[in-house]
Design an enzyme around this catalytic site. Structure first.
Site, PDB file in Angstrom:
ATOM      1  N   ARG A 227       0.826  -1.214   0.000  1.00  0.00           N
ATOM      2  CA  ARG A 227       0.000   0.000   0.000  1.00  0.00           C
ATOM      3  C   ARG A 227       0.858   1.261   0.000  1.00  0.00           C
ATOM      4  O   ARG A 227       0.438   2.311  -0.491  1.00  0.00           O
ATOM      5  CB  ARG A 227      -0.967  -0.041   1.175  1.00  0.00           C
ATOM      6  CG  ARG A 227      -2.015  -1.132   1.010  1.00  0.00           C
ATOM      7  CD  ARG A 227      -2.843  -1.302   2.247  1.00  0.00           C
ATOM      8  NE  ARG A 227      -2.452  -2.455   3.028  1.00  0.00           N
ATOM      9  CZ  ARG A 227      -2.750  -2.613   4.312  1.00  0.00           C
ATOM     10  NH1 ARG A 227      -3.406  -1.677   4.947  1.00  0.00           N
ATOM     11  NH2 ARG A 227      -2.380  -3.689   4.955  1.00  0.00           N
TER      12      ARG A 227
ATOM     13  N   GLU B  83       1.295  -6.070  13.174  1.00  0.00           N
ATOM     14  CA  GLU B  83       0.139  -6.312  14.049  1.00  0.00           C
ATOM     15  C   GLU B  83      -0.406  -7.716  13.850  1.00  0.00           C
ATOM     16  O   GLU B  83      -0.937  -8.317  14.780  1.00  0.00           O
ATOM     17  CB  GLU B  83      -0.967  -5.267  13.797  1.00  0.00           C
ATOM     18  CG  GLU B  83      -1.989  -5.240  14.925  1.00  0.00           C
ATOM     19  CD  GLU B  83      -3.204  -4.369  14.639  1.00  0.00           C
ATOM     20  OE1 GLU B  83      -3.326  -3.812  13.544  1.00  0.00           O
ATOM     21  OE2 GLU B  83      -4.052  -4.287  15.539  1.00  0.00           O
TER      22      GLU B  83
END
Ligand SMILES: O=P(O)(O)OC[C@H]1O[C@H](OP(=O)(O)OP(=O)(O)O)[C@H](O)[C@@H]1O
Ligand SMILES: Nc1ncnc2[nH]cnc12
Length: 165
Positions: free
Chosen positions: A50, A87
């Site tokens: 991204r 994460e």
């Protein structure tokens, strides 16, 4: 931005900017804002995947090039590698150390700062390659995950987030 619970694994609230990327005026506005306030730079660094969208848009807007930091196994030839936790998993990033001259000033761009694992690994790659990080820019900072402190332990460069959640 959309928020999807339990993606890509249970317990993760996933923030997706695909809609922003697909909207011309929004992408242009973010591209123009991401590099605001940083000093002189020689190139933008975008983190796969991204970060490629945002890094390239910001770089073109500023008349600069975009250096790709890639997920492991995608770049041929001599590469530097840094492994990290994020994460929701573990991964490794790579870069060609000869893409820019030593001492080049770079701003790192990504979409989300969560635990900071991804951007910390990118900082380590920049240091090993001999490039000077003069800024880190993200669209979203997930404040409770503490990524900013993890990065501040590694760099004095300013860290800018367009949106804190
Ligand atoms: O601060 P962290 O906990 O490290 O998480 C942030 C990173 O997680 C996402 O990347 P992901 O690895 O999912 O890759 P993608 O851009 O290829 O979807 C996001 O784009 C950031 O790069
Ligand atoms: N919660 C989250 N949403 C989107 N991208 C992420 N990268 C790491 N954590 C994320």
């Amino acid at each position: 931005m959309t928020e999807t619970p339990d993606f890509p694994q249970p317990g993760i609230l996933f923030r997706d900017l695909s809609g922003l990327f697909a909207d011309g005026p929004s992408l242009r506005a973010v591209a123009g804002a991401l590099l605001d306030g940083f000093g002189e730079m020689d190139a933008v660094v975008g983190v796969e995947a991204r970060g490629f969208v945002l890094g390239t848009a910001a770089a073109v807007n500023a008349g600069l090039g975009m250096l790709a930091v890639r997920k492991a196994g995608k770049l041929p030839g001599d590469v530097l590698t840094e492994s990290y936790d994020l994460e929701y998993g573990t991964a490794a990033l790579q870069v060609h150390p000869d893409t820019l001259p030593a001492g080049s000033r770079v701003v790192i761009v990504d979409d989300v700062l969560a635990t900071g694992g991804t951007l910390a690994a990118t900082l380590r790659l920049m240091e090993r390659a001999g490039w000077r990080v003069v800024g880190i820019a993200v669209v979203i900072e997930l404040v409770d995950l503490g990524g900013r402190a993890a990065l501040e332990a590694l760099t004095d460069a300013p860290i800018e987030a367009l949106l804190t959640l």
